[in-house]
Scaffold this active site. Structure first.
Site, PDB file in Angstrom:
ATOM      1  N   CYS A  15      57.449  26.868  62.059  1.00  0.00           N
ATOM      2  CA  CYS A  15      56.095  27.431  62.036  1.00  0.00           C
ATOM      3  C   CYS A  15      55.959  28.289  63.283  1.00  0.00           C
ATOM      4  O   CYS A  15      56.024  27.766  64.407  1.00  0.00           O
ATOM      5  CB  CYS A  15      55.081  26.284  62.048  1.00  0.00           C
ATOM      6  SG  CYS A  15      53.366  26.807  62.182  1.00  0.00           S
ATOM      7  N   ASN A  16      55.791  29.590  63.087  1.00  0.00           N
ATOM      8  CA  ASN A  16      55.666  30.503  64.235  1.00  0.00           C
ATOM      9  C   ASN A  16      54.442  30.148  65.082  1.00  0.00           C
ATOM     10  O   ASN A  16      54.465  30.271  66.308  1.00  0.00           O
ATOM     11  CB  ASN A  16      55.525  31.944  63.741  1.00  0.00           C
ATOM     12  CG  ASN A  16      56.756  32.437  63.006  1.00  0.00           C
ATOM     13  OD1 ASN A  16      57.602  33.105  63.585  1.00  0.00           O
ATOM     14  ND2 ASN A  16      56.893  32.109  61.731  1.00  0.00           N
ATOM     15  N   THR A  17      53.383  29.735  64.416  1.00  0.00           N
ATOM     16  CA  THR A  17      52.126  29.431  65.106  1.00  0.00           C
ATOM     17  C   THR A  17      52.295  28.206  66.007  1.00  0.00           C
ATOM     18  O   THR A  17      51.930  28.230  67.187  1.00  0.00           O
ATOM     19  CB  THR A  17      51.017  29.173  64.064  1.00  0.00           C
ATOM     20  OG1 THR A  17      50.987  30.270  63.153  1.00  0.00           O
ATOM     21  CG2 THR A  17      49.666  29.022  64.714  1.00  0.00           C
ATOM     22  N   CYS A  70      55.396  34.680  59.799  1.00  0.00           N
ATOM     23  CA  CYS A  70      54.809  33.385  59.439  1.00  0.00           C
ATOM     24  C   CYS A  70      55.660  32.863  58.289  1.00  0.00           C
ATOM     25  O   CYS A  70      55.991  33.622  57.367  1.00  0.00           O
ATOM     26  CB  CYS A  70      53.355  33.565  58.993  1.00  0.00           C
ATOM     27  SG  CYS A  70      52.676  32.130  58.131  1.00  0.00           S
ATOM     28  N   THR A  71      56.048  31.603  58.375  1.00  0.00           N
ATOM     29  CA  THR A  71      57.012  31.089  57.398  1.00  0.00           C
ATOM     30  C   THR A  71      56.443  30.965  55.982  1.00  0.00           C
ATOM     31  O   THR A  71      57.191  30.762  55.035  1.00  0.00           O
ATOM     32  CB  THR A  71      57.578  29.732  57.868  1.00  0.00           C
ATOM     33  OG1 THR A  71      56.494  28.835  58.121  1.00  0.00           O
ATOM     34  CG2 THR A  71      58.401  29.908  59.129  1.00  0.00           C
ATOM     35  N   HIS A  72      55.140  31.078  55.854  1.00  0.00           N
ATOM     36  CA  HIS A  72      54.550  31.093  54.499  1.00  0.00           C
ATOM     37  C   HIS A  72      54.803  32.441  53.797  1.00  0.00           C
ATOM     38  O   HIS A  72      54.832  32.511  52.574  1.00  0.00           O
ATOM     39  CB  HIS A  72      53.039  30.878  54.561  1.00  0.00           C
ATOM     40  CG  HIS A  72      52.621  29.447  54.742  1.00  0.00           C
ATOM     41  ND1 HIS A  72      52.787  28.775  55.915  1.00  0.00           N
ATOM     42  CD2 HIS A  72      52.032  28.571  53.880  1.00  0.00           C
ATOM     43  CE1 HIS A  72      52.314  27.532  55.784  1.00  0.00           C
ATOM     44  NE2 HIS A  72      51.854  27.393  54.556  1.00  0.00           N
ATOM     45  N   ASP A 114      56.231  22.146  59.514  1.00  0.00           N
ATOM     46  CA  ASP A 114      55.365  23.325  59.390  1.00  0.00           C
ATOM     47  C   ASP A 114      53.944  22.839  59.114  1.00  0.00           C
ATOM     48  O   ASP A 114      53.721  21.669  58.788  1.00  0.00           O
ATOM     49  CB  ASP A 114      55.843  24.239  58.247  1.00  0.00           C
ATOM     50  CG  ASP A 114      54.948  25.460  58.053  1.00  0.00           C
ATOM     51  OD1 ASP A 114      54.645  26.137  59.055  1.00  0.00           O
ATOM     52  OD2 ASP A 114      54.508  25.716  56.925  1.00  0.00           O
ATOM     53  N   SER A 115      52.992  23.762  59.188  1.00  0.00           N
ATOM     54  CA  SER A 115      51.608  23.417  58.868  1.00  0.00           C
ATOM     55  C   SER A 115      51.446  23.136  57.368  1.00  0.00           C
ATOM     56  O   SER A 115      50.405  22.653  56.954  1.00  0.00           O
ATOM     57  CB  SER A 115      50.692  24.580  59.266  1.00  0.00           C
ATOM     58  OG  SER A 115      51.013  25.711  58.472  1.00  0.00           O
ATOM     59  N   TYR A 130      46.937  26.568  60.328  1.00  0.00           N
ATOM     60  CA  TYR A 130      46.925  26.415  61.787  1.00  0.00           C
ATOM     61  C   TYR A 130      46.546  27.734  62.472  1.00  0.00           C
ATOM     62  O   TYR A 130      45.994  27.738  63.554  1.00  0.00           O
ATOM     63  CB  TYR A 130      48.328  26.037  62.287  1.00  0.00           C
ATOM     64  CG  TYR A 130      48.735  24.590  62.162  1.00  0.00           C
ATOM     65  CD1 TYR A 130      48.028  23.694  61.356  1.00  0.00           C
ATOM     66  CD2 TYR A 130      49.843  24.109  62.857  1.00  0.00           C
ATOM     67  CE1 TYR A 130      48.428  22.365  61.250  1.00  0.00           C
ATOM     68  CE2 TYR A 130      50.244  22.787  62.764  1.00  0.00           C
ATOM     69  CZ  TYR A 130      49.547  21.917  61.957  1.00  0.00           C
ATOM     70  OH  TYR A 130      49.952  20.611  61.870  1.00  0.00           O
ATOM     71  N   GLY A 131      46.903  28.835  61.821  1.00  0.00           N
ATOM     72  CA  GLY A 131      46.849  30.146  62.478  1.00  0.00           C
ATOM     73  C   GLY A 131      45.481  30.629  62.890  1.00  0.00           C
ATOM     74  O   GLY A 131      45.362  31.554  63.695  1.00  0.00           O
TER      75      GLY A 131
HETATM   76  N1  DGL Z   1      53.636  28.816  58.552  1.00  0.00           N
HETATM   77  C1  DGL Z   1      52.992  28.982  59.809  1.00  0.00           C
HETATM   78  C2  DGL Z   1      53.655  30.054  60.655  1.00  0.00           C
HETATM   79  O1  DGL Z   1      54.841  30.302  60.526  1.00  0.00           O
HETATM   80  C3  DGL Z   1      51.505  29.160  59.909  1.00  0.00           C
HETATM   81  C4  DGL Z   1      50.655  28.898  58.780  1.00  0.00           C
HETATM   82  C5  DGL Z   1      49.269  28.482  59.154  1.00  0.00           C
HETATM   83  O2  DGL Z   1      48.444  29.308  59.577  1.00  0.00           O
HETATM   84  O3  DGL Z   1      49.033  27.292  58.997  1.00  0.00           O
HETATM   85  O4  DGL Z   1      53.027  30.652  61.482  1.00  0.00           O
END
Ligand code: DGL
Length: 223
Positions: free
Chosen positions: A75-77, A185-187, A12-13, A44-45
């Site tokens: 990480c979805n992004t 988003c996994t966060h 993940d990011s 990352y997003g």
């Molecule tokens: N956790 C990441 C996701 O699922 C993105 C977080 C980020 O923007 O870095 O999209």
């Protein structure tokens, strides 16, 4: 006996992928995991697709060099930016990517009002547009980009007045209160308490962690 090539890598990011790792460990407790969170480059997003793709390939290469049998892009992004190219680049590796749990939400709330919270990049990419086309005919889907939330989670402020305040501003832009919010988003599962507090009770929160863990188990069994 464990061999050199037996890790399931989770990427993940930053810390967000840990919300997926907990499901993986529950579904496959006997496996060995290697986690890489690129917190140095998070978020990352709000980056460009090209930048996220490069960071994802760098991370994949780093993990592959350690000897892995599967790569879970938690990480979805990163999934929306790179999953297609990763599968082409590593055809012999099991590569799984998480995506917003819109299917699960549509099944649980047929005809319902759904909100998908995710990073700006996830929501503007073609991968999500394709998912949206499949479900917007059967449900009312509102997209909610949430820039700033990842930084609060990375900073250990998932359950804080700052997070409440950001969420209040974000939810004020919705046309109506949804039946369910997809945490795309996994966060965001780490901010679930604050999200429920600000939305009020009665709104179901759903994420793709469990589905991704099951899909990983299925793909590994197949391989
Ligand atoms: N956790 C990441 C996701 O699922 C993105 C977080 C980020 O923007 O870095 O999209």
């Amino acid at each position: 006996m464990n061999t050199k090539h037996d890790y399931i890598a989770v990427f993940d990011s930053g810390v967000g992928g840990l919300s997926v790792l907990r499901h993986l460990r529950r579904v496959m407790p006997g496996e060995r995991y290697l986690y890489f969170g690129d917190s140095a480059n998070a978020p990352y997003g709000t980056k460009t697709k090209e930048d996220v793709k490069k960071l994802t390939f760098d991370a994949a290469q780093r993990l592959i060099s350690r000897g892995i049998k599967a790569l879970v892009v938690a990480c979805n992004t990163a999934t929306s930016a790179a999953i297609h190219d990763l599968r082409i680049a590593y055809p012999d590796l099991v590569v799984i990517g998480i995506e917003p749990a819109l299917k699960l939400a549509a099944e649980r709330f047929p005809g319902g009002k759904l909100c998908v919270m995710a990073t700006p990049m996830t929501l503007r990419e073609e991968k999500f547009a394709a998912l949206m086309r499949r479900y917007e005919e059967v449900c009312h889907v509102q997209k909610l980009p949430a820039p700033g939330l990842v930084e609060l989670v990375e900073g250990g402020k998932a359950d804080s007045p700052e997070t409440d305040s950001l969420l209040k501003t974000l939810f004020a832009t919705l046309e109506s209160t949804p039946d369910a919010v997809v945490l795309g988003c996994t966060h965001y599962p780490f901010a679930a308490k604050a999200i429920s507090r600000v939305l009020g009770g009665g709104v179901t929160l759903l994420d793709g962690g469990q589905g991704t863990a099951r899909e990983t188990r299925r793909r590994l069994a197949e391989a």
